[in-house]
Design an enzyme around this catalytic site. Structure first.
Site, PDB file in Angstrom:
ATOM      1  N   LYS A   1       0.814  -1.223   0.000  1.00 15.57           N
ATOM      2  CA  LYS A   1       0.000   0.000   0.000  1.00 15.57           C
ATOM      3  C   LYS A   1       0.847   1.273   0.000  1.00 15.57           C
ATOM      4  CE  LYS A   1      -3.936  -2.155  -0.120  1.00 15.57           C
ATOM      5  NZ  LYS A   1      -4.890  -2.057  -1.231  1.00 15.57           N
TER       6      LYS A   1
HETATM    7  C1  LIG Z   1      -2.903  -7.575   3.646  1.00 14.78           C
HETATM    8  C2  LIG Z   1      -3.477  -7.298   2.302  1.00 14.78           C
HETATM    9  N1  LIG Z   1      -3.422  -8.252   1.369  1.00 14.78           N
HETATM   10  C3  LIG Z   1      -3.940  -8.067   0.146  1.00 14.78           C
HETATM   11  C4  LIG Z   1      -4.570  -6.895  -0.202  1.00 14.78           C
HETATM   12  C5  LIG Z   1      -5.166  -6.778  -1.572  1.00 14.78           C
HETATM   13  O1  LIG Z   1      -4.565  -5.789  -2.375  1.00 14.78           O
HETATM   14  P1  LIG Z   1      -5.482  -4.943  -3.321  1.00 14.78           P
HETATM   15  O2  LIG Z   1      -6.333  -4.061  -2.445  1.00 14.78           O
HETATM   16  O3  LIG Z   1      -4.540  -4.147  -4.158  1.00 14.78           O
HETATM   17  O4  LIG Z   1      -6.345  -5.855  -4.109  1.00 14.78           O
HETATM   18  C6  LIG Z   1      -4.646  -5.866   0.749  1.00 14.78           C
HETATM   19  C7  LIG Z   1      -5.332  -4.621   0.452  1.00 14.78           C
HETATM   20  O5  LIG Z   1      -6.428  -4.315   0.768  1.00 14.78           O
HETATM   21  C8  LIG Z   1      -4.080  -6.066   2.028  1.00 14.78           C
HETATM   22  O6  LIG Z   1      -4.139  -5.116   2.979  1.00 14.78           O
END
Ligand SMILES: Cc1ncc(COP(=O)(O)O)c(C=O)c1O
Length: 346
Positions: free
Chosen positions: A48
């Site tokens: 993020k």
């Molecule tokens: C720990 C974790 N894994 C996976 C994701 C998934 O990523 P994305 O939001 O880019 O699909 C997120 C995000 O929300 C996350 O915080």
């Protein structure tokens, strides 16, 4: 982008350029070559950081964000941490509206990173004025010049990964990548990365990881939003009870669903066998990889990249707590938990 043996002006210089690390054990019984893109090497310990820096810098470039302005988001998770971190360095105020379900640890972490946190009741509907969505919207309308990140519905979330994660993987694999396996929450990571990679080689297969209890897989297959798919599950950051516009369903070939229990055990296995202390969704992504391997998805020369979104330290009271695992019924017996690598000297 700088390299790690240089001196940096601030932590933001370290966002991106995360390593691709070979998985030597967890998938060794399957044909193919398996590599993890380990996003915990970002300074905020998750993928993020990429969207926080990208979205904020785009807003600066367009003149939407002016010095001292406020940045607003509705998350107690990784995105909140990354926005708080970027805000400190760039001199913005960070306001996070979070659910009262968020753990005290998470709220403390965000406060430590300088964010102002509004804790909103979890039991109210999304359109109740007290819900974290409505509180964020109200604050945004009241604070002149503020920016609402709104990661589930922000195209820039996809663009951030198109601009960085995709090109990095293409370069690191020297164009040899055949499969991408990634969790889908907002969908930004998988969509932006897949879009870039498929522009380089349309034959790359893109596999999304979804949770039982989420609507995403069924929506991908039928374009139907089926409320009957929704029920509570424990993995955080994966799957959803709505359809985010930050997911580009057209660049994803298929979705695999994983259980809370298998994902938890696989996350622990990554620590034990690969020495990789990563988050719950990294366990979920590796679990999906195993399921695909069992189905004979991979061939000898395949080059499979799986994205590990964050670090294990954020899950000490969950997946990495024997007590929590026991409470979820993920250990067959108390003895199984007690027997794990611990001996009390009396
Ligand atoms: C720990 C974790 N894994 C996976 C994701 C998934 O990523 P994305 O939001 O880019 O699909 C997120 C995000 O929300 C996350 O915080």
């Amino acid at each position: 982008m700088k390299h790690r043996n240089q001196v940096f002006d601030n932590v933001l210089d370290l966002v991106g350029n995360t390593p691709l690390i070979k998985l030597n054990k967890v998938a060794s019984k399957f044909k193919g070559n398996f590599y993890a893109k380990v996003e915990s090497f970002n300074p905020g310990q998750s993928s993020k950081d990429r969207i926080a820096t990208y979205i904020i810098e785009e807003a600066e470039r367009k003149g939407i964000l002016t010095p001292g302005a406020t940045i607003i988001e509705t998350t107690s998770g990784n995105t909140g941490f990354s926005i708080a971190m970027v805000s400190i360095i760039k001199g913005y105020d960070c306001v996070l509206a979070v659910s009262s379900k968020s753990s005290a640890d998470k709220i403390d972490m965000l406060k430590t990173m300088g964010a102002k946190v509004y804790v909103c009741p979890a039991h109210v509907s999304a359109n109740d004025p007290r819900s974290y969505y409505e509180v964020a919207k109200r604050l945004h309308s009241e604070m002149k010049g503020s920016v609402y990140i709104n990661q589930y519905f922000n195209q820039l979330n996809i663009d951030a990964h198109y601009a960085s994660t995709g090109p990095e993987i293409w370069k690191q694999t020297e164009g040899k990548i055949t499969h991408l396996v990634a969790c889908s929450g907002t969908g930004g990571t998988i969509s932006g990365t897949a879009k870039y990679l498929k522009e380089q080689n349309p034959n790359i297969k893109v596999i999304g990881v979804d949770a039982f209890g989420s609507v995403i897989k069924k929506y991908h297959e039928t374009r139907e939003f089926d409320e009957k798919e929704i029920y509570p599950y424990r993995i955080e950051g994966l799957g959803k009870n709505l359809i985010p516009t930050a997911t580009d369903f057209d660049v994803i070939d298929e979705f695999v669903k994983v259980t809370d229990e298998e994902s938890a055990h696989t996350a622990r296995e990554l620590a034990r066998t690969e020495g990789l202390f990563v988050g719950y969704t990294s366990g979920a992504a590796t679990q999906a990889l195993k399921q695909l391997g069992e189905q004979g998805e991979f061939n000898e020369d395949d080059y499979v990249v799986v994205i590990f979104p964050d670090h294990g330290s954020r899950y000490m009271s969950k997946v990495y707590s024997d007590k929590w695992m026991q409470e979820q019924g993920f250990f067959d017996s108390i003895n199984e938990a007690a027997a794990q690598n611990i001996e009390y000297i009396k």
